[in-house]
Structures are given as C-alpha cells and as structure tokens.
Write a protein that holds these residues in place. Sequence first.
Motif, PDB file in Angstrom:
ATOM      1  N   MET A 166      31.600  25.522  34.003  1.00 20.41           N
ATOM      2  CA  MET A 166      31.122  26.888  34.239  1.00 20.41           C
ATOM      3  C   MET A 166      30.380  26.843  35.564  1.00 20.41           C
ATOM      4  N   VAL A 167      30.743  27.739  36.469  1.00 25.29           N
ATOM      5  CA  VAL A 167      30.238  27.656  37.838  1.00 25.29           C
ATOM      6  C   VAL A 167      29.186  28.734  38.093  1.00 25.29           C
ATOM      7  N   PHE A 168      28.103  28.332  38.745  1.00 26.15           N
ATOM      8  CA  PHE A 168      27.062  29.287  39.145  1.00 26.15           C
ATOM      9  C   PHE A 168      27.480  29.922  40.473  1.00 26.15           C
ATOM     10  N   ASP A 169      28.437  30.872  40.418  1.00 26.45           N
ATOM     11  CA  ASP A 169      28.852  31.518  41.661  1.00 26.45           C
ATOM     12  C   ASP A 169      28.131  32.842  41.890  1.00 26.45           C
ATOM     13  N   ASP A 170      27.283  33.234  40.897  1.00 21.56           N
ATOM     14  CA  ASP A 170      26.377  34.379  41.077  1.00 21.56           C
ATOM     15  C   ASP A 170      27.108  35.679  41.414  1.00 21.56           C
ATOM     16  N   LYS A 171      28.317  35.833  40.880  1.00 21.63           N
ATOM     17  CA  LYS A 171      29.094  37.032  41.231  1.00 21.63           C
ATOM     18  C   LYS A 171      28.559  38.215  40.433  1.00 21.63           C
ATOM     19  N   PRO A 172      28.227  39.315  41.107  1.00 24.15           N
ATOM     20  CA  PRO A 172      27.728  40.470  40.353  1.00 24.15           C
ATOM     21  C   PRO A 172      28.876  41.236  39.707  1.00 24.15           C
ATOM     22  N   VAL A 173      28.640  41.718  38.517  1.00 26.04           N
ATOM     23  CA  VAL A 173      29.637  42.504  37.790  1.00 26.04           C
ATOM     24  C   VAL A 173      28.977  43.802  37.337  1.00 26.04           C
ATOM     25  N   ASP A 174      29.731  44.883  37.429  1.00 23.07           N
ATOM     26  CA  ASP A 174      29.218  46.180  36.986  1.00 23.07           C
ATOM     27  C   ASP A 174      29.293  46.230  35.458  1.00 23.07           C
ATOM     28  N   ILE A 175      28.126  46.203  34.830  1.00 21.12           N
ATOM     29  CA  ILE A 175      28.077  46.283  33.371  1.00 21.12           C
ATOM     30  C   ILE A 175      27.239  47.506  33.024  1.00 21.12           C
ATOM     31  N   GLU A 176      27.888  48.502  32.452  1.00 21.87           N
ATOM     32  CA  GLU A 176      27.227  49.757  32.063  1.00 21.87           C
ATOM     33  C   GLU A 176      26.411  50.330  33.207  1.00 21.87           C
ATOM     34  N   GLY A 177      27.008  50.363  34.379  1.00 22.58           N
ATOM     35  CA  GLY A 177      26.390  50.996  35.536  1.00 22.58           C
ATOM     36  C   GLY A 177      25.400  50.127  36.292  1.00 22.58           C
ATOM     37  N   GLN A 178      25.144  48.913  35.784  1.00 23.35           N
ATOM     38  CA  GLN A 178      24.181  48.033  36.491  1.00 23.35           C
ATOM     39  C   GLN A 178      24.890  46.833  37.053  1.00 23.35           C
ATOM     40  N   ASN A 179      24.453  46.396  38.233  1.00 25.76           N
ATOM     41  CA  ASN A 179      25.006  45.180  38.844  1.00 25.76           C
ATOM     42  C   ASN A 179      24.333  43.966  38.223  1.00 25.76           C
ATOM     43  N   VAL A 180      25.073  43.220  37.439  1.00 27.64           N
ATOM     44  CA  VAL A 180      24.475  42.093  36.716  1.00 27.64           C
ATOM     45  C   VAL A 180      25.038  40.787  37.274  1.00 27.64           C
ATOM     46  N   SER A 181      24.138  39.843  37.533  1.00 26.84           N
ATOM     47  CA  SER A 181      24.569  38.534  38.043  1.00 26.84           C
ATOM     48  C   SER A 181      25.228  37.751  36.906  1.00 26.84           C
ATOM     49  N   ARG A 189      19.571  23.116  42.413  1.00 30.33           N
ATOM     50  CA  ARG A 189      20.795  22.753  43.135  1.00 30.33           C
ATOM     51  C   ARG A 189      21.988  22.553  42.192  1.00 30.33           C
ATOM     52  N   ILE A 190      21.773  22.722  40.889  1.00 27.92           N
ATOM     53  CA  ILE A 190      22.898  22.622  39.949  1.00 27.92           C
ATOM     54  C   ILE A 190      23.908  23.698  40.320  1.00 27.92           C
ATOM     55  N   ASP A 191      25.165  23.279  40.559  1.00 28.21           N
ATOM     56  CA  ASP A 191      26.176  24.287  40.887  1.00 28.21           C
ATOM     57  C   ASP A 191      27.161  24.510  39.732  1.00 28.21           C
ATOM     58  N   LYS A 192      27.210  23.569  38.790  1.00 20.24           N
ATOM     59  CA  LYS A 192      28.109  23.725  37.641  1.00 20.24           C
ATOM     60  C   LYS A 192      27.437  23.124  36.417  1.00 20.24           C
ATOM     61  N   ILE A 193      27.776  23.676  35.267  1.00 20.14           N
ATOM     62  CA  ILE A 193      27.458  22.984  34.016  1.00 20.14           C
ATOM     63  C   ILE A 193      28.777  22.696  33.306  1.00 20.14           C
ATOM     64  N   TYR A 194      28.761  21.634  32.504  1.00 22.42           N
ATOM     65  CA  TYR A 194      29.953  21.253  31.749  1.00 22.42           C
ATOM     66  C   TYR A 194      29.672  21.504  30.282  1.00 22.42           C
ATOM     67  N   VAL A 195      30.600  22.220  29.659  1.00 27.87           N
ATOM     68  CA  VAL A 195      30.348  22.670  28.290  1.00 27.87           C
ATOM     69  C   VAL A 195      31.531  22.356  27.387  1.00 27.87           C
ATOM     70  N   HIS A 196      31.234  22.178  26.104  1.00 30.88           N
ATOM     71  CA  HIS A 196      32.278  22.168  25.088  1.00 30.88           C
ATOM     72  C   HIS A 196      32.432  23.616  24.656  1.00 30.88           C
ATOM     73  N   ASP A 197      33.508  24.237  25.125  1.00 30.77           N
ATOM     74  CA  ASP A 197      33.804  25.611  24.741  1.00 30.77           C
ATOM     75  C   ASP A 197      34.971  25.557  23.772  1.00 30.77           C
ATOM     76  N   ASP A 198      34.733  25.925  22.542  1.00 36.42           N
ATOM     77  CA  ASP A 198      35.752  25.697  21.523  1.00 36.42           C
ATOM     78  C   ASP A 198      36.997  26.557  21.763  1.00 36.42           C
ATOM     79  N   GLN A 199      36.940  27.521  22.663  1.00 34.73           N
ATOM     80  CA  GLN A 199      38.109  28.321  22.996  1.00 34.73           C
ATOM     81  C   GLN A 199      38.836  27.781  24.241  1.00 34.73           C
ATOM     82  N   VAL A 200      38.306  26.721  24.835  1.00 32.20           N
ATOM     83  CA  VAL A 200      38.909  26.183  26.053  1.00 32.20           C
ATOM     84  C   VAL A 200      39.172  24.688  25.895  1.00 32.20           C
ATOM     85  N   GLY A 201      38.108  23.902  25.707  1.00 32.52           N
ATOM     86  CA  GLY A 201      38.268  22.462  25.588  1.00 32.52           C
ATOM     87  C   GLY A 201      36.975  21.747  25.889  1.00 32.52           C
TER      88      GLY A 201
END
Lengths: 62, 531
Positions: free
Chosen positions: B336-351, B319-331
């Motif tokens: 970071m949200v688990f929205d499970d959006k698929p992205v086309d990466i080299e022809g494959q749908n990657v979560s 049921r975790i919907d977000k994690i909180y991270v120290h991202d040195d490029q952000v703060g």
Amino acid sequence: MMCNNMVIETAQEKTIQVSKWLATQEGQKAIKDAMNQGEEIILRLKEARQISPERLREPITI
Amino acid sequence: MNPLPSDHKSETPFEIETYTREKLIEVIVSKSEASSGLIEAKNHVDYLDEYFHELGAKTILVENNYFDRDYLEDYAAHYARCFHRYRRRCTRLHFFSDEIRKEQFLALLRRESVPPATNNLQLAYLGFLVVRPLPSTIIGRTCLKTYSSEDRRCFPTTRRYEVNLFGFSLSVESLAFQEQDQAVAACATSALWSAFQKTGLLFQHPIPSPVDITRAANERFPMSSRGIPSQGLTPEQMAGAIRSVGLEPFLIDTSDPRTLKQIVYAYVNAHIPILFLFKLYRVDSSGKSCFLGGHAVTVTGFSVPSDAPIEADPWRCQRIDKIYVHDDQVGPFARMVFDDKPVDIEGQNVSTLDSAWSNQHRVVPQFALIPLYHKIRMSIEEPLIDFLPVVKLLAIANKNPFLFQRLKDLELDLSLTSLNDFRSDCLNLDHLSGQALEQALCASNPRFLWRARIRREGVPCLDCLYDATDIQQGHFFLRMIEYDPEVAANLRILANLPECSAILQTQKSQLVEYLQKPAETILDTQSFHDE
C-alpha cells in the motif's frame, strides 16, 4: 578517550561560544522557532486517542 | 460448480509441476470445488503470479491429502454440518526456485540421492499455500518468503514456520496469510488470525482458529444478527477478540497518514503486527468515488527509502513510503503506497492511500488496532513528550551548523523494543565497545523498552531508553547510550544554558533532568538507576 579535565575545559569553551550565539538575533530567532517544534505531534496523538463510540460500532464487512 | 474433487484414495501422494500461471490455476481448480473462471477472476491469482515471478518460482510440488489444522477446526465447526459433503483434506502446494523433476524428488525419497540435494531443497524453498476444497474461497494458510529487503524493506513481523515434506525438514520465514472463507471469517477475522500468528509466539498465547476468533468476538459484543456465517466484525468486536487471547487492544485513530506512519514504525519494529482498518472506495475515470465498505488488513512491514532525511521533518517514520499488508482479498505482503492522492468523497477532498487492490481502489485510513502484551503499559505519547525538549534543542542547533557540526542533519526515531533485541542490537553495532558496551549489555532493564534514537546517515549516535512497563507517573527514563559522545556532550551544553531554559520549562522531562546533571556526576554514573 579524553580525560575528565579536558572534556570539561572544552565544554566550557563551547558553552561560552554557544551562549554568545544564542544572545544574537539569529540565536534568539532559533530559540523562538524551536519553541513549538514537535508540539503538533503530541497534539495529533492526543486527538487520535479520542474515538467516538459510534465509530467503534461501524462494521468491517469486506 | 465443479464436481467434487476426486476421491482422496485415488490421488498419488504428490505431483510435481513446472510453475506457470496457467498451471497454478489448473492445480487450484483441480484441488478445490472452484471453477477456472472464478479462480481467474480473483485478485489473488494475478497478485500471486506477480509475487512468484518476483521470487523466481520454477516448481510447484503438490502435496495431496494434507490435513490443515485451521481448516479442520473450521470444518468441524461449520462445514461438517452442511448437507453438501465438503472434503476434510486440503492440498498443500510447495514452491521452489529451482527446477525439480519428479525423478529427482523420487530419488531423494528413496535415498538414491547424495546429501547436498536435500540442502538444495531448503535453499530453493519459497514456502507453501494450502488449497481448501471449497467452491470459492480456496486460499488457506499461506506462508511465503518475503520480498528481498533491497536496503529499504523490512518485515519485522515474520516468524519461522517449520515444514515437514514427506520427512524432509524445511522452513520458511514468513507470516501466515489466508483468504476469508466468508463462512466463519470475514476480513477482520482473517486479519486478526494473521496478527495472532506472531503475537502467539511473542507473547506466548494460544493461536485460535478463524472460527474461534469470530466466536470470541461475537460472544463479547454480540450483534443483533448471527455471528456465523460472519458478516464482519466491528472495531469493538476486534478488540474483544484480542482480549480473548489475553492481550490488550490499543486502538488509535490513524485518519492522519502521519499518525499511521508513526504508529506503524513504533510497533511493527517491535515485531508486533498491526491491524489497519480503513474505508475502501472505488474511483471511476471521472473522479467520482463509491464507498465499498470497511476493510481490515494486517500490517507486516514497511519500506523506508535510503534517500537523505526530509529537512522539514527529522522523524524517520515520516519517510515510510509503503506499508506491506496481508490483505485477504489480494494476498500476503501486498503493497500500500503513501501517494497522498486526494479523492473527492462527498464533496470533500480527502487524502487517500493507494490500495493493494487496483488503481481504481483508494483507501481512507480509519484506525490502527495493536494487540499488546499487558506489561506494555506505556503508550508512545509518554516517551515522546519526555523526548520532545531534545527535539527542540536539535532544532536550535540546526540553525548554526558551524557551532553544532555533530548535531547537524540528525534523524530521529521512536520505537518499542524488547530487552533482548536491544542487547543484540548493541552487540551488532561497531560503535559501542569496552566498558560502555559491557554496561549496555549487562544493565538491569525491563523486558520492554521505548527507544528514542538519534542517527546520522543511518548510524546511531544516541539512544534514550524508557521503561515501557512503567506507569505514567513513574520515573520511566532509564538511561542514555552514547554511541557518539560528542552528540551527547553538545546536547548537555544546550540543556544547561540559561538561554534555553524557556524551552525546557514548558514540559517537565526526565531526560532533560539527566542532561542537566553536572558533567562529573554524569561521567561517574550511567543513569539514574545504577546502584
């Protein structure tokens, strides 16, 4: 808190009820469906421990 | 490039400013060698401004001529040897949620204020940010209060930082963050540094500076090119850096988000920050993805919304919907949200996961790297395998809620804990009292435990404790704590039925052996291990 004799007596009655239900078609289906419950988690974790050496040398550069 | 910051001798000890985004940028620019255009363009400024708005920041107290230990070590190792005269001293910015005027603070310093004013300083204190006198990577050690929990967020990896502000003792509960300086540290080093801030306290090891981390990583696994200036580290090198502080690295593939959630829940709950390694992609409006590189962040917390458990999956970690991270490029504590959006990466749908960078940046998880004390020998698999038959019995019970009312809609979780935390937890729970509480508190247990917990509506019903310091072949099931005796009684009934034997025989389980012990024996003893 119930005394030991009362706990055992109630448990015996419950055991009989549960046993009767598990012998029914519904109960048998419940047992069959439960057989694989959670196994995919173990499989996933075992596979997650197998990491190829090449991946360990991919640089984290950002 | 800005001219050198003013000579420190001409600076006043402190300045006080009203917090605004513009004032924050102005102060950072004046105390570093960065230009306002560069600072404006950084992800950090927008993120920090939103963060400070969330915390209600009203005042910035600028502490000039501050010696920051970590920057000083990096300075001695690297910047001092440059032709350009970089400054040794930093500036520390303190943030308060109250309006503080200069006259008020001077009155405090001159003891012209009554004592409650000093208590108010602590109540209003939001933390600090060290500005490094560098041309670009100016955000040094930063310790800010976390977001409020709102009954869903938790940050188990924070620790108390003591701050001395001109003699006034302040403190902030946080985990230190810093931006990579691109000289002695890239993202991997910064992520390790943040993680070590907590593990140093937990497991009593020295906390190395960024330059020491990068050196240790490169000594054990040298790359073909130079280690400093740092171009980044490999997972192997990061593991080496963890070994250099006397801890053991546990690396696991978290490409599957379900595994990531399980690992985050299991270890972050034990106050251990996790290093999360992933591939970062930028996705344009047409959906085309471009690989930007590998990135590493420190997982510091997570969010579990208080909705009802997912029927299809009884595990709380899912049921975790977000994690909180120290991202040195952000703060710090970026979402970071688990929205499970698929992205086309080299022809494959990657979560993918939503990154903390922007809507166009997506994350493909790769690994979790956990720095563990050597005594934590048992990984999550062993207690999970032992607990699995109970998961199956609960699945059977859920099919007949009339018979098994007390076993309906139960939620499961499995996490590492320490003996001290377990005992404090028992003491704080209302559901354990009398002899059962005394036994739970006084029983001899190892320092680290795996705890498989069964809850109903957030309230614990049963804890199954496993020895996390034992070896795989050992008798690592310790005891069961029955907050709800009926739940345990129903499980015992099921475990002892011949009809369930087929399920229980698929895998040997110490917990099931315990549940199958005769009732009178169980009533007389609490576990296998009591003398």
